[in-house]
Each structure stands twice: as C-alpha cells, then as structure tokens.
Design an enzyme around this catalytic site. Structure first.
Site, mmCIF file in Angstrom:
data_model
loop_
_atom_site.group_PDB
_atom_site.id
_atom_site.type_symbol
_atom_site.label_atom_id
_atom_site.label_comp_id
_atom_site.label_asym_id
_atom_site.label_seq_id
_atom_site.Cartn_x
_atom_site.Cartn_y
_atom_site.Cartn_z
ATOM 1 N N ARG A 239 0.861 -1.181 0.000
ATOM 2 C CA ARG A 239 0.000 0.000 0.000
ATOM 3 C C ARG A 239 0.898 1.232 0.000
ATOM 4 O O ARG A 239 1.934 1.272 0.675
ATOM 5 C CB ARG A 239 -0.925 0.022 1.224
ATOM 6 C CG ARG A 239 -2.077 -0.991 1.151
ATOM 7 C CD ARG A 239 -3.087 -0.617 0.083
ATOM 8 N NE ARG A 239 -4.260 -1.493 0.080
ATOM 9 C CZ ARG A 239 -4.398 -2.552 -0.709
ATOM 10 N NH1 ARG A 239 -3.418 -2.871 -1.545
ATOM 11 N NH2 ARG A 239 -5.498 -3.280 -0.672
ATOM 12 N N GLU A 268 -3.432 7.558 -4.370
ATOM 13 C CA GLU A 268 -3.900 7.017 -5.656
ATOM 14 C C GLU A 268 -5.260 7.598 -6.024
ATOM 15 O O GLU A 268 -6.111 7.774 -5.153
ATOM 16 C CB GLU A 268 -4.013 5.492 -5.560
ATOM 17 C CG GLU A 268 -2.671 4.803 -5.430
ATOM 18 C CD GLU A 268 -2.798 3.284 -5.449
ATOM 19 O OE1 GLU A 268 -3.792 2.764 -6.003
ATOM 20 O OE2 GLU A 268 -1.900 2.639 -4.913
ATOM 21 N N HIS A 286 -0.973 0.279 -10.203
ATOM 22 C CA HIS A 286 -1.606 -0.680 -9.293
ATOM 23 C C HIS A 286 -2.100 -1.931 -10.043
ATOM 24 O O HIS A 286 -3.291 -2.228 -10.103
ATOM 25 C CB HIS A 286 -2.765 -0.045 -8.527
ATOM 26 C CG HIS A 286 -2.991 -0.697 -7.196
ATOM 27 N ND1 HIS A 286 -3.259 0.007 -6.057
ATOM 28 C CD2 HIS A 286 -2.985 -2.004 -6.825
ATOM 29 C CE1 HIS A 286 -3.421 -0.827 -5.036
ATOM 30 N NE2 HIS A 286 -3.252 -2.059 -5.497
#
Length: 320
Positions: A239, A268, A286
C-alpha cells in the site's frame, strides 16, 4: 422470499457479474471511475450487501446510512479502506479476498525487481525511439539480480511467495515482521530473520508486503531509507502510505538509493509529477492482482462469502 440486494461499487469481470446475478439482485453504482461518498452512502441505504473496491472509503457515515446493510464484502485483500471498528459496532460483517491474488502480486513484484534492475523500461523506450545505434559495452548498464540479498518486510502469503521465487535467483533472503516465522517455515524458505535496521543495511533489494495499519503508515521514511545501500532498490506492491513518498522522492532525486519500483502510491490515483519525472523509478498503475484469472478468483471469493453469509453460515474469509 425476495433475494438480497447486492451493490457493486464498480463493474467487475463479466463472469463474476453473471455469477452474482444468478443468486442475488445486483446493482452497480457505475462502470468505472471514482465513486463519491454520497453515491456510497446512497447504495448503503438500499443494499443488504455492499461490495467495494480498494479505493472506496467505507467509513462510519456509509456504514450507518441505512438499516439494511448487513455485510461488506471487500473486493481486495487489504481492508484499510473500511472503518472496521464502526462495522463491528454496527454489527456489520466484513470480508476480504486473501490468498487468491498471492501469485499474481508476487509475480508483479518480480517484474518490478527485474524491470528496474535491468532497466527494461529505458531499453524499451530506446528500442521504440528509432535512435538505437546498436550494441555498446557501456549502454544501459543495470544491476545483476542473481545472487543478491533481498530484504522482505512482511512475510505473509505474498512475502513468502516472493521468497520462493528469489530462491531461484540464488538470493540470500532476509526478512522482518513483528511476528517471527517458525524454524520450519524459515528452513523451507531459506530465510533469515533479522531486525529491520539490519535488513535495510544489508539488502540489495528491499520489498514491502505488509498491510497498511496505524503501525505501518510511513514505516519506510527518511531515516529508514538513509540506512539502505546506495546501490539498493526499494519495491512496493503493498500500500502506498507504507512509504513516505516525499522522503522517497528526495532520496531518488539525490541518488541516495539506486532506484525504486512502485505499483502503489500515497494518494492514488495521483502520482506526483516529480516522481513521474525521475529516471530511476519504474512506475505501474496498481497492477498487482491484474490478471484475468486472479480478478475472477477474487470475485468468486466475494460470491462465496455472500452466499455463505446469506445462507446463515460463516463467511470463508471474515475479517470482523
């Protein structure tokens, strides 16, 4: 008896949608793009089950929006997007999708390691540019991967899968997490448990596979990066907020470390312009679980959790 109403916050693979519709009344907030908090609250007011994506913030206002909501089946492994305390207090079950994306994420970690150290992105751009003049003895020199020392922070399913892959590269494998593995597990993985400071100082490759919690937020900051070798790389497929992005940008700009391979970011989908302009970083949007097989498997697990719950059974991967 009416079928439970399931709200997907975003359209997923068609096979998963077909499966959920076979048993539940399915609603989808939108096909793609960000969901507003109001749209999430509106869905929660009408839903018996909510299936959010990792970027959907399921806070107390969403969980308390209506009286129908009974389960939140997260379409992700990490549950840092959900207020677990609020869910528990409201009696709402939360599930996730562990295990099924382990190999895909470990494979992508290896792709980042190899791509960064062997400068594949630079080479691909040169090959496409039409400016390549032919083989040269000093052109696009990268780093050897075989025989390097890898430091794995977070030795759960994905961290262990990366360790298994690195054995094929004859790597020395160091790891750190708050709970040490058994001697049998360490022997199987050929992994050595060390304090995090020693791992950072000794590793040629530092790769992050820890969940995002209060304890792991900015786990890797300026002080930690300063302990790394100048020839080392940092890889993050966990993360974004596990890394202090500003500190990392400064270290990369000053060549304090050799490079970084990133699949996740602090805010993000925003990626800072300065980070995007750095030549010694490999950036991906991602893609950790982005294989057709994995995304279907994640959806199948969501379906199985919903089916079990509404049949009065314990969900397979209950978090709270």
């Amino acid at each position: 008896m009416s079928r439970p109403i399931v709200y997907l916050t975003q359209e997923v693979h068609k096979d998963v949608i077909k499966l959920i519709r076979s048993r539940f009344t399915l609603r989808i907030i939108r096909k793609s793009g960000p969901r507003s908090m109001e749209s999430l609250r509106s869905a929660a007011r009408k839903a018996d089950a909510l299936v959010p994506m990792l970027q959907d913030r399921i806070d107390q206002t969403v969980l308390s929006a209506g009286k129908r909501l009974k389960i939140v089946a997260n379409y992700a492994v990490g549950v840092n997007n959900i207020d677990l305390s609020a869910a528990k207090n409201a009696g709402i079950v939360v599930t996730n999708t562990p295990g099924v994306l382990t190999d895909a994420t470990a494979d992508l970690t290896m792709a980042l390691i190899l791509g960064l150290m062997r400068r594949l992105s630079d080479g691909e751009r040169l090959a496409r540019s039409g400016r390549w003049k032919g083989w040269g003895p000093t052109e696009l020199l990268g780093l050897h991967v075989t025989g390097k020392t890898i430091g794995i922070i977070g030795m759960g399913r994905i961290g262990q899968a990366v360790a298994e892959r690195m054995k094929g590269f004859r790597a020395r494998i160091l790891y750190w997490q708050r709970t040490r593995l058994s001697h049998e597990e360490e022997g199987r993985l050929l992994a050595e448990y060390v304090p995090i400071d020693r791992l950072l100082a000794k590793a040629d490759i530092v790769t992050l596979h820890t969940p995002l919690t209060g304890n792991t937020h900015h786990l890797i900051g300026k002080k930690e990066i300063s302990r790394m070798k100048r020839s080392a790389i940092l890889v993050n497929t966990s993360r974004g907020p596990v890394v202090d992005e500003k500190a990392l940008i400064e270290a990369l700009a000053k060549r304090r470390i050799w490079g970084a391979g990133l699949d996740v970011y602090e805010e993000e989908p925003k990626i800072p312009l300065r980070l995007r302009r750095l030549p010694n970083v490999l950036l991906l949007p991602h893609l950790g679980s982005a294989t057709e097989e994995t995304r279907i498997a994640m959806g199948m697990l969501v379906f199985e959790n919903l089916t079990a719950f509404f049949s009065g059974q314990e969900p397979l991967t209950r978090v709270v």
